[in-house]
Design an enzyme around this catalytic site. Structure first.
Site, PDB file in Angstrom:
ATOM      1  CG  ASP A   1      34.107  43.706  43.036  1.00 39.18           C
ATOM      2  OD1 ASP A   1      33.092  44.332  42.681  1.00 39.18           O
ATOM      3  OD2 ASP A   1      34.725  42.921  42.301  1.00 39.18           O
TER       4      ASP A   1
ATOM      5  CG  ASP B   1      32.984  44.263  35.413  1.00 39.32           C
ATOM      6  OD1 ASP B   1      33.908  44.865  35.987  1.00 39.32           O
ATOM      7  OD2 ASP B   1      32.290  43.395  35.969  1.00 39.32           O
TER       8      ASP B   1
HETATM    9  C1  DGJ Z   1      33.710  42.298  39.438  1.00 35.33           C
HETATM   10  C2  DGJ Z   1      34.616  43.441  39.083  1.00 35.33           C
HETATM   11  O1  DGJ Z   1      33.913  44.416  38.392  1.00 35.33           O
HETATM   12  C3  DGJ Z   1      35.793  42.929  38.281  1.00 35.33           C
HETATM   13  O2  DGJ Z   1      36.602  43.991  37.896  1.00 35.33           O
HETATM   14  C4  DGJ Z   1      36.557  41.927  39.113  1.00 35.33           C
HETATM   15  O3  DGJ Z   1      37.146  42.562  40.222  1.00 35.33           O
HETATM   16  C5  DGJ Z   1      35.634  40.814  39.564  1.00 35.33           C
HETATM   17  N1  DGJ Z   1      34.447  41.310  40.204  1.00 35.33           N
HETATM   18  C6  DGJ Z   1      36.343  39.878  40.514  1.00 35.33           C
HETATM   19  O4  DGJ Z   1      35.514  38.927  41.034  1.00 35.33           O
END
Ligand code: DGJ
Length: 736
Positions: free
Chosen positions: A478, A548
């Site tokens: 991430d 997301d």
């Molecule tokens: C952002 C990501 O896009 C999510 O899927 C998740 O992993 C969160 N960060 C976790 O902090």
């Protein structure tokens, strides 16, 4: 082979698939652009090389030769009479800003493609795939040599380009701009299509005409960004999904980039692509060289669809690497939206147990397993397992998940550091910052300075130690904020313009070490969803979390836009719990998400028996077509950006055209629409195809008369049509 050079005319003619790219060395030694487009014969194209056109206020070079301001050039310099956007800008030791490159030599590297040191790049699987042209240009006064590289793929309409600057002089040079490629088009009647967005709304398609002046698609966020993707298409005014000329421009890079299309006074268009020159300057000492990221040029006379299919193929075959390149990806279930930071081993094992009933392959433990992390205020950088929180060791947890029949994956955010962390307390200087200036926080975190070798080593060691503890087969990488206060204490003042790029060299180095050390792990990159969906990351990690936003209606537009540039198998796509989106039905959500690297983002312990059965069926359906979705040619049929977005359709065709899968979606009920039809593409016109219902039709009938979507409608409906080629009668008889 794809690259030809005519010694008499000094014309280079590159033939990449069904496209041609031609340029000529002028009498003065300039490298002039002649042609880019549909494949043409290798005629003498000298007549296209306009050298005599003057223009008021466009001075001539000191030797009296025609002005550079009206010439079509391959790699224009700055400060000597070409006033358009330059491909290269150099400041000499005395402060002068002028560079003028002339050709000194060339080499054709048959069946070869040199690597780009420290950078992600396309590669060849065998020598027949491509040739590379190396053209060496020089500004003798500066002692600067620039090598231009062109790799022409024999079987695809794709040419990749990059440049290497070398200091052959005696004084340091400051490279203030070095683009990866530049193309001059002798026309301005072009539209640009680009992918804009924001967090939760990535890669929406936008089309706009070029105008006199510049259209700039760029990032200065320290990442390729949610906002604008390093990809653009220049196309004919009448180009559509299925017809017309389209030129793709793309960069294999994850940091600040710029794609600029400038129309000048002569109604010509110059396109440059490369590292964004803003806050960039690379100090080149005598004897040193600097390599740009690789740019990808593609051409299609079958509209955007043809362009995407070529890019999908070449990305799958010549960019994505490693054990997972050809393997079908696991169906995963991710803990994030099910538990956020609130989990222990028992909860995760319960997730695995329930998910196993739905026939999922892999459980991913997302954010929250390390340091003292129970919310987003702390612990990034402390990459050691919080066994107290989990209630057991990582090894034990992975074993328990495996015992439920699922593989086990884990989350990291390596490029970040929380001010509230042991690492920060020990190494506050490791966070990107400018001395005495405040440190901006994003999601309560700082960015770690990836340019520092000690940071790269720390991350490699600490991550490796975790990965070795347990049976881990998947890693989500991430990256949740953009870069600010870009500065590096260990570099002198005149090298601070290097930090943004050095950050990425450091990241790429770390990625390379990890993917080599753990080749069996499937890496998926992520940046708060799809904030770093680019070819640079895909070189190391064969899939990227697309957004997301898992709402299926929003995903239609996001995945449609993403597919313009990136293969379907690279797009992470999940079914999330209904409270995270509009349309509740799992089947509909899954139909959208199965156009990608499929998975779930929900609490499986809360599922009803009916939902479990529905998920089983969705997973079985996905597996039935996974090979086709992963390797088939993708056709976008009905756009979610048209017809108020109420109806979308797309299609996969297997490379041998023996199978096709058509997926149709509504958003809201279409009232009083008579006989909705879909017109598939890419079939074998003369072959017979058998429909799910048993009917048999020829390819040409299906493509031109279309298929009826009878009784298709209602809010959030989907229809899936699978067609298989009937074997010719003789073969069918023999097989009985
Ligand atoms: C952002 C990501 O896009 C999510 O899927 C998740 O992993 C969160 N960060 C976790 O902090």
């Amino acid at each position: 082979m794809p690259i030809h050079y005519d010694n008499n005319t000094q014309i280079f003619h590159l033939q990449a698939g069904q496209s041609s790219y031609a340029m000529q060395v002028s009498n003065e030694g300039y490298l002039c652009h002649l042609y880019y487009g549909k494949r043409i014969s290798q005629d003498d194209l000298s007549y296209l090389n306009e050298t005599g056109r003057g223009a008021s206020f466009a001075p001539n070079p000191a030797d009296g030769s025609p002005t550079l301001d009206t010439r079509l050039q391959e790699f224009p310099g700055a400060g000597v009479g070409d006033f358009r956007v330059p491909a290269v800008g150099v400041r000499a030791a005395n402060g002068a800003y002028a560079v003028e490159l002339k050709v000194v030599s060339h080499a054709i590297l048959t069946g070869e493609k040199p690597a780009l040191p420290g950078l992600p790049a396309f590669y060849l699987n065998d020598a027949n795939e491509a040739d590379t042209l190396e053209i060496t240009m020089e500004d003798a006064l500066l002692g600067l040599r620039v090598k231009l590289y062109y790799t022409a793929f024999a079987g695809e309409n794709v040419i990749t380009r990059w440049a290497v600057a070398e200091n052959h002089g005696t004084a340091p040079l400051s490279i203030e701009n070095l683009q990866s490629a530049c193309v001059d088009f002798p026309r301005m009647d072009l539209d640009m299509v680009s992918l804009h967005g924001a967090w939760n709304r990535e890669r929406h398609v936008e089309r706009h005409p070029l105008f006199h002046g510049s259209t700039v698609i760029a990032s200065r966020r320290g990442s390729s960004s949610h906002q604008l993707n390093p990809f653009a298409v220049l196309c004919d005014k009448h180009a559509t999904e299925h017809s017309g000329s389209a030129y793709g421009v793309q960069l294999v890079y994850s940091g600040n980039f710029k794609i600029e299309a400038e129309v000048n006074q002569m109604h010509c268009t110059r396109v440059t692509v490369g590292i964004n020159p803003e806050n960039f300057a690379w100090r080149l000492q005598p004897g040193e060289s600097f390599t740009t990221p690789e740019a990808v040029l593609s051409y299609s006379d079958e509209g955007f669809g043809g362009l995407s299919r070529a890019l999908h193929r070449v990305t799958r075959n010549n960019l994505v690497r490693g054990e997972w390149k050809h393997k079908l990806r696991p169906i995963k279930i991710n803990s994030w939206e099910a538990a956020y930071f609130n989990f222990d081993a028992d909860k995760l094992v319960a997730f695995a147990r329930e998910a196993a009933k739905t026939d999922v392959d892999l459980l991913v433990m997302d954010d929250g397993w390390f340091g003292l992390r129970n919310d987003d205020t702390t612990s990034l950088g402390d990459w050691f397992v919080n066994e107290e929180k989990l209630g057991c060791s990582l090894k034990e947890l992975a074993e328990r998940v495996n015992a439920e029949g699922l593989d086990f994956g884990i989350w990291f955010e390596p490029e970040m550091i929380s001010p509230d962390s042991e690492l920060y307390r020990k190494h506050p200087d490791w966070a990107l910052h400018i001395p005495e200036r405040g440190r901006s926080l994003g999601r309560r975190q700082c960015v770690i300075n990836m340019a520092l070798p000690e940071v790269q080593d720390y991350l490699f060691d600490s991550m490796s130690a975790v990965l070795k503890q347990a049976n881990i087969t998947y890693l989500k990488w991430d990256f949740n904020r953009n870069l600010t206060e870009v500065f590096c204490n260990s570099l002198p003042a005149n090298q601070q313009g290097e930090v943004g790029h050095r950050f990425y060299l450091g990241l790429y180095d770390l990625c390379e070490r990890l993917v080599q050390a753990f080749p069996h792990i499937l890496f998926e990159s992520c940046s708060g969803g799809g904030g770093r969906f680019d070819l640079g990351m895909l070189y190391y990690m064969p899939q990227t979390w697309t957004s997301d936003n898992t709402d299926p209606v929003d995903r239609l537009k996001i995945q449609w836009g993403t597919s313009m540039a990136y293969p379907i198998m690279t797009m992470g796509a999940h079914v999330a719990a209904p409270y995270h989106g509009r349309a509740g039905k799992i089947g509909y959500r899954a139909a959208v998400a199965t156009t990608g690297a499929f998975g779930y983002e929900l609490d499986p312990t809360k599922l009803t028996d009916e939902q479990i059965a529905e998920m089983r069926e969705c997973n079985a359906e996905f597996r039935r077509h996974q090979q086709l979705v992963s390797t088939g040619d993708f056709y976008r049929l009905v756009s979610p950006y048209d017809n108020d977005g109420h109806y979308t359709a797309w299609q996969f065709v297997s490379p041998d055209k023996s199978e096709t899968l058509i997926q149709c979606f509504t958003v809201f009920n279409l009232h009083n629409v008579w006989d909705l039809r879909v017109y598939p593409q890419g079939l074998d016109a003369d072959a017979q195809y058998e429909l799910d219902c048993g009917a048999v039709l020829h390819g040409d009938t299906i493509m031109h008369a279309g298929l009826r979507l009878q009784h298709f409608g209602g809010d959030f409906s989907h229809r899936l049509l699978f067609l298989k080629k009937k074997p010719p009668a003789a073969e069918a008889d023999a097989s009985q």
